[in-house]
Design a protein around this motif. Sequence first.
Motif, PDB file in Angstrom:
ATOM      1  N   TYR A  38       0.846  -1.184   0.000  1.00  0.00           N
ATOM      2  CA  TYR A  38       0.000   0.000   0.000  1.00  0.00           C
ATOM      3  C   TYR A  38       0.887   1.241   0.000  1.00  0.00           C
ATOM      4  N   PRO A  39       0.839   2.028  -1.074  1.00  0.00           N
ATOM      5  CA  PRO A  39       1.801   3.132  -1.213  1.00  0.00           C
ATOM      6  C   PRO A  39       1.597   4.244  -0.189  1.00  0.00           C
ATOM      7  N   HIS A  40       0.376   4.328   0.377  1.00  0.00           N
ATOM      8  CA  HIS A  40       0.100   5.423   1.297  1.00  0.00           C
ATOM      9  C   HIS A  40       0.410   5.060   2.745  1.00  0.00           C
ATOM     10  N   MET A  41       0.930   3.851   2.955  1.00  0.00           N
ATOM     11  CA  MET A  41       1.221   3.438   4.330  1.00  0.00           C
ATOM     12  C   MET A  41       2.717   3.196   4.484  1.00  0.00           C
ATOM     13  N   SER A  42       3.211   3.399   5.708  1.00  0.00           N
ATOM     14  CA  SER A  42       4.604   3.084   5.990  1.00  0.00           C
ATOM     15  C   SER A  42       4.761   1.562   6.009  1.00  0.00           C
ATOM     16  N   VAL A  43       6.016   1.128   6.055  1.00  0.00           N
ATOM     17  CA  VAL A  43       6.284  -0.306   6.108  1.00  0.00           C
ATOM     18  C   VAL A  43       5.566  -0.922   7.310  1.00  0.00           C
ATOM     19  N   ARG A  44       5.656  -0.223   8.445  1.00  0.00           N
ATOM     20  CA  ARG A  44       5.011  -0.728   9.664  1.00  0.00           C
ATOM     21  C   ARG A  44       3.514  -0.891   9.450  1.00  0.00           C
ATOM     22  N   GLU A  45       2.873   0.154   8.883  1.00  0.00           N
ATOM     23  CA  GLU A  45       1.421   0.085   8.673  1.00  0.00           C
ATOM     24  C   GLU A  45       1.059  -0.989   7.653  1.00  0.00           C
TER      25      GLU A  45
END
Lengths: 318, 393
Positions: B88-95
Amino acid sequence: MSHAVTDAPDEGSAASQAKSKKAKLSEGKKAERRLGWLLCAPAAIVMLAVTGYPIVYSIWLSLQRYDLRFPGEQEFVGFDNYIAVLTNSYWWTAFGTTMLITVVTVAIEFVLGMALALVMHRTLVGRGLVRTVALIPYGIVTVAAAFSWYYAWTPETGYLANLLAEGGAPLTEYGPSLLIIALAEVWKTTPFMALLLMAGLALVPDDLMRAASMDGANAWQRFTKVMLPVMKPAILVAVLFRTLDAFRIFDNIFVLTGGSNDTSSVSMQTYNNLIKGLNLGIGSAMAVLIFLTVALIAFVFVKGFGTAAPGSDDGGKR
Amino acid sequence: MAEIVLDKVTKRYPDGAQAVSEMNIEIADGEFIILVGPSGCGKSTALNMIAGLEDISGGELRIDGQRANEKSPKDRDIAMVFQSYALYPHMSVRENMAFPLRLAKVDDATVNEKVEEAAQILDLNQHLDRRPANLSGGQRQRVAMGRAIVRSPKAFLMDEPLSNLDAKLRGQMRTSVSKLQKQLAVTTVYVTHDQTEAMTLGDRVVVLRGGHVQQIGSPQFLYEQPANLFVAGFIGSPSMNFVPGTLEDGVLKSVLGTTVLTDRVRRLVEAAGGPREVIAGIRPEHFEDVSLVDEKHREAGATFRSTVDVLESMGAEKYAYFSLDEQLTGSEELAELAADAGSADVPGSGSTIVTRLDAASAAAEGRELEVWFDPERLQLFDPKSGKNLTFDG
Ligand SMILES: Nc1ncnc2c1ncn2[C@@H]1O[C@H](COP(=O)(O)OP(=O)(O)O)[C@@H](O)[C@H]1O
Ligand SMILES: [Mg+2]
């Protein structure tokens, strides 16, 4: 350097050659850039002439007392015109009405446009036909469409007015008039919104939606947590365009109510003062105020949502 | 942990294309199984049906003994890794990694703990707060794996997860995927078109072609006992050499000369009711420069003599290519195989023989060389059906 027998001068000349090559390269780039500017120049000049000049001229006019009925009384009055407009309750009523129409229609258009875009995106058969049909309202001249709404709501003869309670004349009351104006706007511009949103939908990779289903998201979660955020830049563009457009609403109101019962928009007020009233000073001040509001809206949109858009924070590393 | 059974599973797309035909596979709990085959053979379709991303047109899919045909993906508790990673491009790796847990309404503390744990395993700790767009291909791939492992699903499905990496990284990731799967012991179905990945990763390999299962078995078994021409040509690199030949009284006549079959091979061919016309297959690694074969073996084997066309010295070994005059014709199977695999990969489809020789070989381009092979290693195929006549399963 002239007697190139030993190694050292050789190296030196090689180095200087490399240096001169570098200089030459940037020279070439400079020339290229210059040519680029030259090629753009005619278009840029025309643009400036047709947009820059009127803007500057209206700003200048807005600082004058200039009523064509009394041309002899023209004089520089500074911000008096602005003060006159901003302290006038008619202006603020029109401003409120315009804002109300803008917010309501854009919100409805966004929801309907999104639904329409999803339908068109999913449709596999007859996609072209569906798109064409959906775009028909947008293709009709606004004034013509507005007249058809006007007649439809005319008591006795209109097919929509007849659906209402006996004797109702919706276009003569504030609330119903606004509703009808909003309806006409929504009907006309939703297809435009849908088209812009559909372009955004095409940017959401199928795999992303599949991944979301595998991660356990239901249809609504896929839509809100993946699809909407990913297509945010497209949404921003679509909503911004429509907001700016809606704020300058004129033709629908002009035809449907003529601005009666407080339904006039800021554009109509400007028109009334500038063209009907021939008061160039006040009219221009209004025009400049509209321009400033529109610029402010655009600024807020881009600042408020733009930086959070995906892809805008990757520093060109993609 | 789950056992997955495909019982005559069939997929027909709305446009009429039959992508998967009556596929029967039984995947044991904790097993690492590979679906391999050329592009377009229905691997992804099969995987998507297990995932629930494609409807099943016929047959039954059972997960842990329960029919799963009608279950939606989120109710199957299966994680998937995509070739495109689908982060998901809008989320950080963690998210990104936390997303499945958040959807499952896991509390924050547990989410954090699990994400950190997965990041530890995949060496992503330093990157947890970055966006996918700023990561390298290998890191993105690991995030995709991380998102799959955080929620300890019943099974992993992977669709060509390493195809977008460069060769070196692919090799490294192959090892880590293999280790990870062993460590977690979760049932894994892995799709690839790369026979090397298939050979090195899986407990068992399913070879597919045109939507039909060709053979299922351990990598070694497929290598030694291919059921048909297709599997023989697909498994192994470089591919098996194929030459046409005629069989008579246990003697094979071909461009490789006149070869007396060993008793075992002869018995198998006769039991299979072998025709006179056959296609003989032998792997490049089963040839040797005759001068490097000791006396005892030389006697037992057969040899042919020809001019070395091209010689590739790889350091540890040498590949010698021979052009034998006879064109291979008469097998539709082989022609199709060549088309499937890209004819360059199937030496037998032309008239080239590839041999892998010891580095000590004195072979030189343009010079004659006598090459030895062991007739015991010969595989004979029916040119019509492609069936392996020497199959001993
Ligand atoms: N959505 C679809 N509609 C119709 N045919 C499809 C669709 N997806 C795949 N196919 C066809 O099904 C066959 C198998 O495709 P796929 O499973 O993607 O192959 P692979 O993953 O092995 O390369 C191909 O012939 C392909 O053209
Ligand atoms: Mg595929």
